[in-house]
Write a protein that holds these residues in place. Structure first.
Motif, mmCIF file in Angstrom:
data_model
loop_
_atom_site.group_PDB
_atom_site.id
_atom_site.type_symbol
_atom_site.label_atom_id
_atom_site.label_comp_id
_atom_site.label_asym_id
_atom_site.label_seq_id
_atom_site.Cartn_x
_atom_site.Cartn_y
_atom_site.Cartn_z
ATOM 1 N N VAL A 135 0.741 -0.990 0.058
ATOM 2 C CA VAL A 135 0.029 -0.042 0.060
ATOM 3 C C VAL A 135 0.833 1.274 0.083
ATOM 4 O O VAL A 135 0.682 2.155 -0.858
ATOM 5 C CB VAL A 135 -0.933 -0.088 1.321
ATOM 6 C CG1 VAL A 135 -1.834 1.180 1.187
ATOM 7 C CG2 VAL A 135 -2.028 -1.315 1.072
ATOM 8 N N GLN A 138 2.148 1.722 -3.547
ATOM 9 C CA GLN A 138 1.275 2.130 -4.426
ATOM 10 C C GLN A 138 0.897 3.500 -4.236
ATOM 11 O O GLN A 138 0.812 4.233 -5.339
ATOM 12 C CB GLN A 138 -0.037 1.294 -4.308
ATOM 13 C CG GLN A 138 0.221 -0.130 -4.892
ATOM 14 C CD GLN A 138 -1.120 -1.202 -4.667
ATOM 15 O OE1 GLN A 138 -2.124 -0.933 -4.069
ATOM 16 N NE2 GLN A 138 -0.874 -2.369 -5.188
ATOM 17 N N MET A 139 0.688 4.071 -3.164
ATOM 18 C CA MET A 139 0.376 5.413 -2.769
ATOM 19 C C MET A 139 1.386 6.463 -2.631
ATOM 20 O O MET A 139 1.135 7.621 -2.423
ATOM 21 C CB MET A 139 -0.598 5.342 -1.631
ATOM 22 C CG MET A 139 -1.798 4.621 -1.704
ATOM 23 S SD MET A 139 -2.758 4.623 -0.196
ATOM 24 C CE MET A 139 -3.124 6.529 -0.256
ATOM 25 N N ALA A 228 -8.628 7.021 1.921
ATOM 26 C CA ALA A 228 -7.624 6.455 0.577
ATOM 27 C C ALA A 228 -6.945 5.419 1.183
ATOM 28 O O ALA A 228 -6.824 4.326 0.417
ATOM 29 C CB ALA A 228 -6.940 7.522 0.043
ATOM 30 N N ILE A 229 -6.206 5.473 2.395
ATOM 31 C CA ILE A 229 -5.394 4.283 2.499
ATOM 32 C C ILE A 229 -6.202 3.047 3.039
ATOM 33 O O ILE A 229 -5.739 1.914 2.523
ATOM 34 C CB ILE A 229 -4.626 4.782 4.191
ATOM 35 C CG1 ILE A 229 -3.427 5.695 3.680
ATOM 36 C CG2 ILE A 229 -4.061 3.334 4.707
ATOM 37 C CD1 ILE A 229 -2.765 6.245 4.793
ATOM 38 N N ASN A 231 -9.316 2.034 1.726
ATOM 39 C CA ASN A 231 -9.576 1.802 0.328
ATOM 40 C C ASN A 231 -8.604 0.957 -0.352
ATOM 41 O O ASN A 231 -8.819 -0.242 -1.002
ATOM 42 C CB ASN A 231 -10.272 2.767 -0.457
ATOM 43 C CG ASN A 231 -11.684 3.198 0.061
ATOM 44 O OD1 ASN A 231 -12.586 2.452 0.486
ATOM 45 N ND2 ASN A 231 -11.907 4.432 -0.014
ATOM 46 N N ASN A 232 -7.296 1.352 -0.318
ATOM 47 C CA ASN A 232 -6.359 0.704 -1.151
ATOM 48 C C ASN A 232 -5.998 -0.288 -0.376
ATOM 49 O O ASN A 232 -5.411 -1.492 -1.005
ATOM 50 C CB ASN A 232 -5.079 1.666 -1.252
ATOM 51 C CG ASN A 232 -5.162 2.841 -2.430
ATOM 52 O OD1 ASN A 232 -4.791 2.443 -3.307
ATOM 53 N ND2 ASN A 232 -5.793 4.050 -2.062
ATOM 54 N N LYS A 235 -8.262 -3.194 -1.430
ATOM 55 C CA LYS A 235 -8.071 -3.745 -2.748
ATOM 56 C C LYS A 235 -6.702 -4.617 -2.839
ATOM 57 O O LYS A 235 -6.844 -5.677 -3.427
ATOM 58 C CB LYS A 235 -7.650 -2.466 -3.537
ATOM 59 C CG LYS A 235 -9.082 -1.858 -3.906
ATOM 60 C CD LYS A 235 -9.084 -0.675 -4.788
ATOM 61 C CE LYS A 235 -10.548 0.277 -4.827
ATOM 62 N NZ LYS A 235 -10.235 1.241 -5.766
ATOM 63 N N SER A 236 -5.781 -4.117 -2.259
ATOM 64 C CA SER A 236 -4.377 -4.785 -2.197
ATOM 65 C C SER A 236 -4.541 -6.226 -1.528
ATOM 66 O O SER A 236 -3.852 -7.169 -1.770
ATOM 67 C CB SER A 236 -3.318 -3.949 -1.463
ATOM 68 O OG SER A 236 -3.078 -2.807 -2.073
ATOM 69 N N GLU A 466 -17.333 0.397 1.662
ATOM 70 C CA GLU A 466 -16.185 1.160 1.365
ATOM 71 C C GLU A 466 -16.050 2.204 2.384
ATOM 72 O O GLU A 466 -16.751 2.745 2.963
ATOM 73 C CB GLU A 466 -16.119 1.761 -0.003
ATOM 74 C CG GLU A 466 -16.039 0.581 -1.031
ATOM 75 C CD GLU A 466 -15.938 1.314 -2.344
ATOM 76 O OE1 GLU A 466 -15.940 2.725 -2.528
ATOM 77 O OE2 GLU A 466 -15.743 0.658 -3.330
#
Length: 775
Positions: A135, A138-139, A228-229, A231-232, A235-236, A466
């Motif tokens: 994460v 990616q961010m 945002a963290i 949600n990512n 997904k990860s 979410e």
């Protein structure tokens, strides 16, 4: 009002020794009655929990509790509003059970289940550093300041950083820095680790009980970054789970393919060996042949059993026949033919007997009947012989049949044993071939299933809710912190109040004073202001309003003094205290007023030559007083004795303050004055200075017939009072008892003393002004 006649200066002389006040002709003080003498049991201290007493402590120390509570609340709320607001985003995941069958033999085997261990594994994977690193990368959080821990550093951490920076500035060693534009692997690794630690530090995983839901929370000063963290991260985590499943499927296909090749080779070899062995041993259709032989042997065994039963039944009948003679055989008795013959015979014999009455035996008809009867007997005997012959024949036939079946069964057993002996190697080869065939078929079936499902991305993890950008900060919570501060403040204040109460070395209860000093308690005076609303001394309330609680309290003291000695109230009475400010002057003036109201000619002497206050309370001129007479001046007792506005009350003010009060009080003129006062007045009361640090009270106490000790409730330390009593007893001063003054009955009163205070203030005496003064 005129004072009683006092002798002039020329007539001043000491009284005879038999009338000197030092001999104390009024008797000795009475001892305080003990609880045992009154038939009462003292309540042991420290036993039980008195809730009323605890409530009184809270009321007494209420301002301490209020101040501590306000300080804690103010501190907490100040810290709350100075803290950096932290926002928390929430996300909900659903983790279903996972079923991966890599190898299936016979029954399916689950290598991964949906039990508690599986869910706990998923929770740990969510908190793994590898997922957090994915994460972060990616961010790009390692390149942003937001990757720092979500909570601000504490003051201790800031102090450590400041100290480390100070030491670094004092270091004279050269610091090697990388060239501009050159990458610094150590710094990049440190930033990456810091970003991972910050992300894991703000992440919270909370499983929902009795469900497969898990709630993820992330706290950060930036609300957009927090959502945002999360949600990512979800997904990860889902992608990582799919990758793990795909990797597992690939590994399963490779593994199954290798095992299929091995099992196929073994199956071919085992089948080849089975066919060769069957051909060599000339065993054809072994299964069918074995089933025919086994069936025949089973049928023969069953026939043998039936034949044995028949033989045993026939033998039983045969043996019975041999033991039975005549017509007693069961088969004979059951024969219908014989029964019919016997019935015919019976009829003929009956007819023959009937005819005997008419005919003789030689009569032809009678002879014919006898022949018929004999013929029937012969027929019965013949039938019996036939039955016995049939039984014998049945027995012999059953016996022969059993023998034949037994021989046939033995022959079949030999055939089966011979076939089984030759089929053992064949059965071994056949089982091995069957086992290899089942293993091959199972692996082939599983290989085809894995091949079919290899391209399907099945996922047992899904996002239920979410993460949304939080609109309000999660912490600090002013309401929660305020309530917590209020509770902590109240608890801390109550604890501090009880600590102060525990550390309070003063007398809070009258019984404590009696127990520690061994003196009778002559009265309890409620707390009151020093002056009234009109600016008058509080001691004058006893004169202004005789029905007030304050006046009643000193009236009780006056009554108690009447029983303090065997002969009543000592004529010469002094009032003192351990330290200043305990109400001794107010007590002396109030007692003087009470004795005056009782009709006694009372003289009040202001013997406190250090801080006199009585002349101010009575508004008397203090230009001339006791010091003028004791110093040997021209002032005479009649000159310094002044009437007051209170009937029967006279007073001698202190006069100018001398430099040597103790010498004046110990002079012969003081003894002479007291002797004359005791002769002329019914009651003489002296206001004595405090005891500690001064000798005045000891001198005055030895000149009087009784001393009254005043103690301020909740203020005077016990050590001071004990020291004062010890000095009085060492100086052989006659102590009558003690008075507890300034008792806060509503806040600190205990037991029946509180009830007593309430009784005085309840309006029973119609007292309204005293309520205002003491309330």
């Amino acid at each position: 009002m005129n004072a009683p006649d006092l002798p002039i200066a020329a007539d001043h002389r000491l009284l005879p020794p038999e009338r000197a006040p030092l001999e104390r002709p009024y008797g000795v003080p009475l001892q305080a009655p003990s609880a045992q003498s009154l038939g009462l049991e003292e309540e042991p201290e420290g036993e039980g929990l008195d809730l009323r007493e605890l409530w009184q402590v809270v009321l007494k120390r209420r301002w301490t509790i209020v101040v501590v509570t306000l300080i804690v609340v103010a501190t907490m709320m100040t810290n709350t509003y100075l803290e950096t607001p932290i926002y928390r985003a929430d996300l909900t995941l659903q983790i279903d059970s996972e079923d991966i069958k890599v190898v299936t033999i016979g029954t399916p085997v689950d290598t991964a289940t949906g039990g508690q261990d599986y869910l706990q594994t998923q929770y740990e994977l969510l908190k793994s550093r590898s997922l957090a690193q994915r994460v972060v990368e990616q961010m790009g959080l390692n390149d942003r300041p937001a990757a720092a821990p979500p909570t601000p550093p504490s003051w201790l951490t800031q102090a450590k950083r400041w100290l480390a920076g100070l030491l670094a500035r004092g270091d004279t060693d050269p610091v090697v820095t990388p060239e501009a534009g050159a990458p610094d692997p150590a710094a990049d690794s440190a930033r990456l680790e810091g970003a991972i630690s910050g992300l894991l530090g703000g992440l919270t995983i909370t499983p929902v009980r009795n469900s497969r839901l898990v709630r993820l929370s992330y706290a950060s000063p930036n609300p957009v970054l927090a959502a945002a963290i999360l949600n990512n991260l979800a997904k990860s985590y889902i992608n990582l789970n799919l990758e793990r499943r795909f990797d597992s499927t690939t590994y399963a296909r490779n593994f199954l393919q290798e095992r299929l090749q091995q099992v196929k080779t073994k199956l071919e070899e085992s089948e080849r060996e089975l066919v060769e062995f069957s051909r060599r041993e000339e065993i054809i259709s072994v299964d069918q042949k074995e089933s025919i032989i086994t069936g025949n042997m089973t049928a023969a065994s069953a026939a043998l059993i039936d034949a044995s039963k028949k033989r045993m039944a026939a033998e039983s009948i045969y043996r019975q026949m041999e033991r039975t003679r005549g017509q007693g055989l069961a088969a004979v008795l059951d024969s219908t033919i014989i029964q019919d013959l016997k019935q015919t015979k019976a009829k003929l014999e009956a007819q023959y007997q009937d005819n005997l009455s008419t005919y003789k035996p030689a009569f032809p008809e009678m002879v014919q009947l006898r022949n018929q009867i004999n013929q029937i007997d012969a027929t019965i005997d013949q039938e019996i012989d036939n039955i016995r012959a049939a039984i014998t024949g049945n027995y012999e036939a059953a016996k022969a049949e059993e023998g034949m079946l037994r021989a046939n069964l033995e022959r079949m057993k030999q055939e089966v044993l011979s076939l089984q002996g030759r089929s053992i190697p064949l059965n071994i080869l056949r089982r091995e071939a069957d086992t290899n065939r089942q293993l091959y078929e199972g692996l082939l079936q599983r290989y085809k299933e894995v091949g079919v499902t290899a391209g399907i991305g099945t996922n047992n993890i899904s996002v239920v809710d979410e993460a949304k950008v939080p609109s309000a900060p999660f912490t600090p919570n002013p309401r929660k912190n305020g309530l917590l501060a209020l509770v902590l403040g109240v608890l801390g204040g109550v604890g501090l109040a009880f600590l102060f109460e525990r550390l309070d070395d003063s007398f809070r209860r009258p019984e404590e004073l009696e127990k520690l000093l061994g003196l009778p308690m002559l009265g309890i005076i409620p707390s009151s202001p020093r002056v009234t609303a009109e600016g008058r001394a509080i001691a004058l309330v006893g004169h202004d309003d005789q029905r007030s609680a304050f006046a009643e309290a000193y009236r009780s003291v006056r009554t108690a003094l009447q029983f303090s000695t065997a002969t009543g109230v000592p004529r010469l009475l002094t009032v003192t205290s351990a330290i200043n400010g305990e109400g001794k002057s107010t007590t002396a003036l109030s007692l003087a007023i009470q004795f005056a109201q009782a009709g006694k000619q009372t003289l009040l002497i202001e013997a406190d030559l250090r801080r006199p206050t009585i002349h101010g309370s009575l508004r008397l001129d203090n230009q001339t007083g006791l010091t003028n007479y004791l110093a040997g001046g021209e002032a005479q007792p009649v000159d310094i004795t002044r009437p007051t506005h209170i009937p029967n009350l006279f007073a001698i003010p202190s006069g100018p303050l001398p430099p040597n009060p103790a010498e004046l009080l110990a002079s012969a003129r003081m003894v002479e004055l007291l002797s004359l006062a005791a002769e002329r007045f019914d009651q003489v009361i002296l206001d004595s200075p405090p005891l500690l640090g001064l000798a005045d009270a000891l001198i005055i106490g030895n000149l009087c017939q009784g001393t009254l000790l005043t103690v301020e409730a909740g203020s005077t330390p016990r050590g001071y009072v004990v020291g004062a009593v010890k000095r009085l007893r060492t100086a052989r001063v006659p102590l009558l008892g003690s008075i507890l003054t300034k008792l806060e009955a509503r806040a600190g009163g205990y037991g029946y003393y509180r009830s007593y205070y309430y009784y005085q203030h309840s309006g029973y005496y119609g007292d309204s002004e005293a309520k205002k003064l003491s309330g």
